[in-house]
Write a protein that holds these residues in place. Structure first.
Motif, PDB file in Angstrom:
ATOM      1  N   ASN A 151       0.849  -1.190   0.000  1.00 56.51           N
ATOM      2  CA  ASN A 151       0.000   0.000   0.000  1.00 56.51           C
ATOM      3  C   ASN A 151       0.884   1.240   0.000  1.00 56.51           C
ATOM      4  OD1 ASN A 151       0.878   0.332   2.711  1.00 56.51           O
ATOM      5  ND2 ASN A 151      -0.862  -0.886   3.469  1.00 56.51           N
ATOM      6  N   ASN A 152       0.265   2.388   0.128  1.00 56.27           N
ATOM      7  CA  ASN A 152       1.028   3.637   0.021  1.00 56.27           C
ATOM      8  C   ASN A 152       2.058   3.806   1.123  1.00 56.27           C
ATOM      9  OD1 ASN A 152      -0.262   4.578  -2.333  1.00 56.27           O
ATOM     10  ND2 ASN A 152      -2.042   5.201  -1.142  1.00 56.27           N
ATOM     11  N   GLU A 153       1.884   3.093   2.227  1.00 59.64           N
ATOM     12  CA  GLU A 153       2.857   3.176   3.318  1.00 59.64           C
ATOM     13  C   GLU A 153       4.016   2.208   3.143  1.00 59.64           C
ATOM     14  OE1 GLU A 153       0.884   2.651   7.038  1.00 59.64           O
ATOM     15  OE2 GLU A 153      -0.276   4.515   6.874  1.00 59.64           O
ATOM     16  N   THR A 154       3.752   1.049   2.524  1.00 61.89           N
ATOM     17  CA  THR A 154       4.792   0.015   2.428  1.00 61.89           C
ATOM     18  C   THR A 154       5.509  -0.012   1.085  1.00 61.89           C
ATOM     19  OG1 THR A 154       3.146  -1.639   1.733  1.00 61.89           O
ATOM     20  CG2 THR A 154       3.594  -1.456   4.090  1.00 61.89           C
ATOM     21  N   ASN A 157       9.930   4.103  -0.925  1.00 65.28           N
ATOM     22  CA  ASN A 157       9.913   5.567  -0.987  1.00 65.28           C
ATOM     23  C   ASN A 157      10.470   6.100  -2.294  1.00 65.28           C
ATOM     24  OD1 ASN A 157       8.827   5.823   1.595  1.00 65.28           O
ATOM     25  ND2 ASN A 157      10.846   5.737   2.564  1.00 65.28           N
TER      26      ASN A 157
END
Length: 400
Positions: A151-154, A157
């Motif tokens: 998801n956008n957190e995992t 970067n």
């Protein structure tokens, strides 16, 4: 609860059923198989969840006290079973992600087909369930595996949306908010029934035996090219037009062996050059694939991109394809995303050599066939997996 983000496109797609048929040397009773299935299902957190959609239209995996995953004993043929079952909606709201069918074809061998909704996992996930199931059948205890989502957190970067991709999502999100609609499971049910009245898929499996497979692998090694690239070159060598090939890619960054949809994808466009050998064409394809896979921006682009859209807009695009919902916004976006007519020429998932053991006590896995779903953005879907000394390649598409 776990929010469904990058895999939101799986929720309202009317064909998200992954199939794996295995053959097992050795015979177990219905009671033994049922207990092994129960124990394996309990070992994966995702198979003890259900999908909920809240008042804002966000979707989540939530705990389910009595999930509907089930095992059935009956004779079947793979293509007929897929044709029958893919038109029966998975009751995600009741925790149904997985169905297993068992046929005793002879006194010494069992045939099992596992059918899983993509929100239960990707191709590798289903292999890991089969491994847990076979271990349980042979008397081993299954380790518990929690959900891990891309998801956008995992996501890494280093993977970012380009300015143009970000702008496109913002423009369509702004337009959608003016007419925004939240869809539910009743909408999904109606869309399924309507879509499958006029659609039917066909499945064909082609076996590459040991001697031929060995020869092809030797040629790949000699030319320092991947087997998937070589296979693509073979498939398009008689097609004069440029071909767009979509490739499913494992997105696991930590090599985890749990169940969830952790797949991403890339695409390459190539026109076969008759002035070059098969291996030379494959080498060009191989370089293009490796270049895109080495770029994390590109490797995870589809996940970043789709999760940047309003979740209910992603639902609406799938329902546009299914013929249940229509608007000018979703019609245009469906064309941009390649849903419906503007699909990729080939969509390939190569699980390579099956990433699980073949021997489990008195039982031995002798064959595994992998059939990916004909998703809204796909046309000619190809699943590849090597087990033992042979390769199975399945072709899955809608009948004209």
């Amino acid at each position: 609860m776990y929010k469904i983000e990058t895999e939101r496109g799986d929720l309202f797609d009317v064909n998200m059923m992954i199939a794996m048929q295995i053959k097992v040397f050795g015979k177990a009773s219905e009671a033994e198989l049922t207990e092994a299935f129960r124990a394996a299902a309990q070992a994966f957190e995702i198979l003890n969840c259900k999908v909920v959609i809240d008042q804002k239209g966000d979707a989540f995996y939530d705990n389910c006290g009595d999930p509907m995953n089930r095992i059935v004993f009956r004779d079947f043929k793979l293509e007929e079973l897929i044709q029958e079952q893919e038109r029966i909606r998975f009751r995600l709201e009741n925790g149904e992600f997985l169905r297993c069918f068992v046929s005793y074809d002879n006194a010494h061998e069992m045939k099992l087909c596992f059918l899983m909704h993509h929100l239960g996992g990707d191709g590798k996930s289903l292999c890991y369930f089969i491994e847990a199931f076979m271990k349980s059948l042979s008397g081993e205890k299954c380790e518990y595996r929690k959900i891990k989502l891309l998801n956008n957190e995992t996501l890494p970067n280093t993977s970012k949306l380009s300015f143009l991709a970000s702008l496109l999502t913002k423009v369509y999100n702004r337009k959608w908010r003016k007419q925004r609609r939240i869809f539910g499971f009743d909408d999904m049910e109606t869309a399924y029934k309507s879509f499958w009245k006029s659609h039917k898929t066909t499945v064909k499996n082609v076996v590459t035996e040991s001697s031929e497979l060995s020869q092809k692998l030797k040629e790949c090694k000699a030319n320092k090219i991947g087997f998937t690239s070589y296979t693509i070159a073979e498939m398009i060598q008689d097609i004069p037009q440029p071909q767009e090939i979509g490739l499913a890619v494992d997105g696991r960054q930590d090599g985890n062996r749990t169940m969830s949809n952790q797949a991403t994808g890339i695409a390459v466009i190539y026109r076969y050059d008759k002035g070059k050998t098969l291996a030379e064409n494959a080498a060009v394809i191989d370089r293009a694939m490796k270049k895109k896979l080495s770029d994390e921006n590109y490797k995870y682009l589809v996940l970043r991109f789709m999760s940047a859209f309003e979740p209910t807009l992603v639902d609406a695009v799938n329902l546009e394809f299914a013929g249940y919902f229509h608007s000018k916004i979703t019609e245009r976006l469906a064309k941009i995303l390649g849903y419906g007519q503007n699909t990729k020429d080939l969509s390939i998932t190569n699980l390579t050599r099956v990433d699980i053991p073949t021997d489990y006590g008195e039982y031995r896995l002798t064959d595994l066939i992998f059939v990916p779903p004909v998703v809204s953005y796909g046309k000619n879907i190809i699943g590849m997996v090597t087990v033992g000394d042979h390769l199975n390649t399945t072709y899955h598409h809608y009948l004209k």
